[in-house]
Design a protein around this motif. Structure first.
Motif, short mmCIF file in Angstrom:
data_model
loop_
_atom_site.label_atom_id
_atom_site.label_comp_id
_atom_site.label_asym_id
_atom_site.label_seq_id
_atom_site.Cartn_x
_atom_site.Cartn_y
_atom_site.Cartn_z
N VAL A 1 37.64 42.67 24.57
CA VAL A 1 37.78 41.83 25.76
C VAL A 1 36.55 40.92 25.86
O VAL A 1 35.46 41.29 25.46
CB VAL A 1 37.91 42.68 27.05
CG1 VAL A 1 36.60 43.37 27.39
CG2 VAL A 1 38.36 41.82 28.24
N HIS A 2 36.77 39.73 26.35
CA HIS A 2 35.66 38.87 26.74
C HIS A 2 36.04 38.22 28.06
O HIS A 2 37.21 37.96 28.33
CB HIS A 2 35.34 37.81 25.66
CG HIS A 2 36.34 36.71 25.56
ND1 HIS A 2 37.49 36.80 24.80
CD2 HIS A 2 36.39 35.48 26.14
CE1 HIS A 2 38.19 35.70 24.90
NE2 HIS A 2 37.55 34.87 25.71
N ARG A 3 35.02 37.98 28.87
CA ARG A 3 35.30 37.49 30.22
C ARG A 3 34.16 36.60 30.68
O ARG A 3 32.99 36.97 30.57
CB ARG A 3 35.46 38.68 31.18
CG ARG A 3 35.77 38.30 32.61
CD ARG A 3 35.97 39.55 33.47
NE ARG A 3 37.17 40.27 33.07
CZ ARG A 3 37.18 41.50 32.60
NH1 ARG A 3 36.03 42.15 32.45
NH2 ARG A 3 38.30 42.10 32.27
N VAL A 4 34.51 35.45 31.22
CA VAL A 4 33.53 34.58 31.86
C VAL A 4 33.52 34.94 33.34
O VAL A 4 34.57 34.97 34.00
CB VAL A 4 33.89 33.09 31.68
CG1 VAL A 4 32.89 32.21 32.44
CG2 VAL A 4 33.90 32.72 30.20
N ARG A 5 32.33 35.25 33.84
CA ARG A 5 32.19 35.62 35.24
C ARG A 5 31.67 34.45 36.06
O ARG A 5 30.70 33.79 35.69
CB ARG A 5 31.19 36.78 35.37
CG ARG A 5 31.66 38.10 34.78
CD ARG A 5 32.50 38.87 35.78
NE ARG A 5 32.77 40.23 35.32
CZ ARG A 5 33.51 41.10 35.99
NH1 ARG A 5 34.05 40.75 37.13
NH2 ARG A 5 33.72 42.32 35.51
N PHE A 6 32.33 34.22 37.19
CA PHE A 6 31.85 33.23 38.15
C PHE A 6 32.35 33.66 39.51
O PHE A 6 33.09 34.65 39.64
CB PHE A 6 32.33 31.82 37.80
CG PHE A 6 33.82 31.70 37.63
CD1 PHE A 6 34.66 31.47 38.71
CD2 PHE A 6 34.39 31.83 36.37
CE1 PHE A 6 36.02 31.37 38.55
CE2 PHE A 6 35.76 31.74 36.20
CZ PHE A 6 36.58 31.51 37.29
N LEU A 7 31.96 32.95 40.56
CA LEU A 7 32.29 33.37 41.92
C LEU A 7 33.78 33.27 42.17
O LEU A 7 34.40 32.24 41.97
CB LEU A 7 31.53 32.52 42.94
CG LEU A 7 31.60 33.02 44.39
CD1 LEU A 7 30.97 34.40 44.51
CD2 LEU A 7 30.90 32.04 45.32
N ALA A 8 34.37 34.39 42.58
CA ALA A 8 35.77 34.43 43.00
C ALA A 8 35.89 35.52 44.03
O ALA A 8 35.04 36.39 44.14
CB ALA A 8 36.68 34.70 41.80
N ALA A 9 36.95 35.47 44.83
CA ALA A 9 37.04 36.40 45.94
C ALA A 9 38.27 37.28 45.92
O ALA A 9 38.44 38.13 46.77
CB ALA A 9 37.01 35.61 47.26
N ASP A 10 39.16 37.11 44.94
CA ASP A 10 40.43 37.80 44.94
C ASP A 10 40.30 39.16 44.28
O ASP A 10 40.48 39.31 43.08
CB ASP A 10 41.49 36.95 44.23
CG ASP A 10 42.89 37.53 44.39
OD1 ASP A 10 43.01 38.62 45.00
OD2 ASP A 10 43.85 36.89 43.93
N THR A 11 40.00 40.21 45.06
CA THR A 11 39.84 41.54 44.50
C THR A 11 41.15 42.13 44.03
O THR A 11 41.17 43.13 43.30
CB THR A 11 39.20 42.49 45.53
OG1 THR A 11 40.02 42.51 46.70
CG2 THR A 11 37.80 42.03 45.90
N SER A 12 42.28 41.55 44.41
CA SER A 12 43.58 42.07 43.98
C SER A 12 43.83 41.82 42.50
O SER A 12 44.77 42.35 41.92
CB SER A 12 44.70 41.43 44.80
OG SER A 12 44.83 40.04 44.50
N ASN B 1 39.71 40.05 37.64
CA ASN B 1 38.88 39.35 38.61
C ASN B 1 37.61 38.85 37.94
O ASN B 1 36.97 39.56 37.19
CB ASN B 1 38.55 40.30 39.77
CG ASN B 1 37.78 39.61 40.86
OD1 ASN B 1 37.90 38.40 41.04
ND2 ASN B 1 36.98 40.36 41.58
N ARG B 2 37.24 37.61 38.22
CA ARG B 2 36.08 37.00 37.57
C ARG B 2 34.82 37.04 38.43
O ARG B 2 33.78 36.55 38.03
CB ARG B 2 36.40 35.54 37.20
CG ARG B 2 37.55 35.39 36.21
CD ARG B 2 37.21 36.06 34.88
NE ARG B 2 38.16 35.72 33.83
CZ ARG B 2 39.18 36.47 33.46
NH1 ARG B 2 39.40 37.61 34.07
NH2 ARG B 2 39.99 36.10 32.49
N ALA B 3 34.90 37.58 39.64
CA ALA B 3 33.73 37.62 40.50
C ALA B 3 32.72 38.65 39.99
O ALA B 3 33.10 39.64 39.37
CB ALA B 3 34.15 37.99 41.92
#
Length: 298
Positions: free
Chosen positions: A132-143, A148-150
């Motif tokens: 897996v790879h993931r770019v993290r940035f501000l997001a608010a959708d915990t669902s 989720n990227r937050a």
């Protein structure tokens, strides 16, 4: 990056969100109900996050469960280009893991820079598989659960030993091949790299050599659309030592262990981690980071 003799460390007192050890049954829930139960069971504790800049070479995967390295990655501004990530960023990151130093450098003031062969003790990993790879940035959708990227603001590990061995079946479905690999050393490494200098929501990791840290984990099994995963939530203990690197740069990736089958007697080295609030930068632009998780087979 390097050890800085005149650097003034910036330790930060802040609140971290821990698990309260309630009697919670996740077995019959929907995925969104699992997340709600996890948050209901949270509690916060005031801790001091130790800035280890100037002492980077004192920390290693084998001893502490994490290490900061100096490693340039070309064209990080292209992380939205899936082809560039697959063809360049992931292969170079896997190469870094295969060549990185596990033992501390002989010269305690030396920074382990990739390419300086005399400073490296190869892990012996002959195969790495990114899952897996993931770019993290501000997001608010915990669902969005795992998608989720937050930045994640709760103390956790990505796997328990049970969860890691279960996930290995996805990566290596052939049982005979899997057993052969498990006869050697199998690790899960999370490579966490800033895309810009980290100010808001820095990442802290718990030093695995903290007293009894392996006894403070609480296995938490979650159902996902693709099956299930068992991650670790952690209860608070005053003996925990939390660390970060102030002003972490894109060429200063953090590598931390999420599983090591050679250390099952020491809890499998499923290192707890979390984003945290630095009051000085709480109103700064959103953090941007890239995480790449992989199995490493020795």
């Amino acid at each position: 990056m390097g050890d800085h003799t005149e650097y003034i460390a910036k330790h930060i007192d802040t609140d971290l969100r821990f698990w309260r050890r309630p009697d919670v049954d996740f077995a019959n829930d929907k995925p969104e109900d699992d997340i709600k139960k996890m948050h209901v069971s949270d509690e916060t504790h005031r801790v001091q996050i130790q800035d280890i800049r100037g002492q980077e070479s004192s920390y290693t995967l084998d001893k502490n469960g994490f290490v900061y390295l100096s490693h340039e990655m070309p064209d990080l501004d292209k992380v939205s280009d899936k082809e560039h990530v697959q063809d360049t960023i992931i292969p170079l990151t896997e190469e870094l893991v295969r060549k990185m130093s596990v033992a501390p450098p002989q010269n305690k003031h030396a920074c382990p820079v990739l390419g300086a062969a005399e400073r490296f003790h190869r892990t012996g990993a002959t195969r790495t598989v990114t899952f897996v790879h993931r770019v993290r940035f501000l997001a608010a959708d915990t669902s969005l659960l795992a998608n989720n990227r937050a930045p994640a603001h709760d103390v956790h590990s990505d796997f328990t030993p049970t969860g890691a061995l279960h996930y290995l079946k996805t990566v290596v479905p052939d049982e005979q091949e899997r057993n052969r690999l498990l006869a050697g050393r199998v690790l899960i490494i999370n490579v966490w790299r800033p895309l810009k200098t980290i100010k808001r929501d820095p990442l802290t990791v718990c030093d695995w050599s903290s007293d009894n840290i392996q006894d403070e984990g609480v296995p938490t099994r979650l159902k996902l659309l693709s099956g299930w995963n068992e991650l670790g939530r952690y209860a608070f203990s005053p003996s925990q030592r939390w660390c970060y690197l102030n002003g972490q740069q894109p060429n200063e990736p953090l590598l931390f262990t999420q599983f090591d089958n050679s250390k099952m007697g020491k809890g499998g080295f499923t290192v707890p981690h979390t984003a945290f609030v630095d009051p000085e930068y709480s109103d700064s632009a959103a953090r941007e980071s890239l995480e790449i998780k992989m199995f490493a087979f020795v």
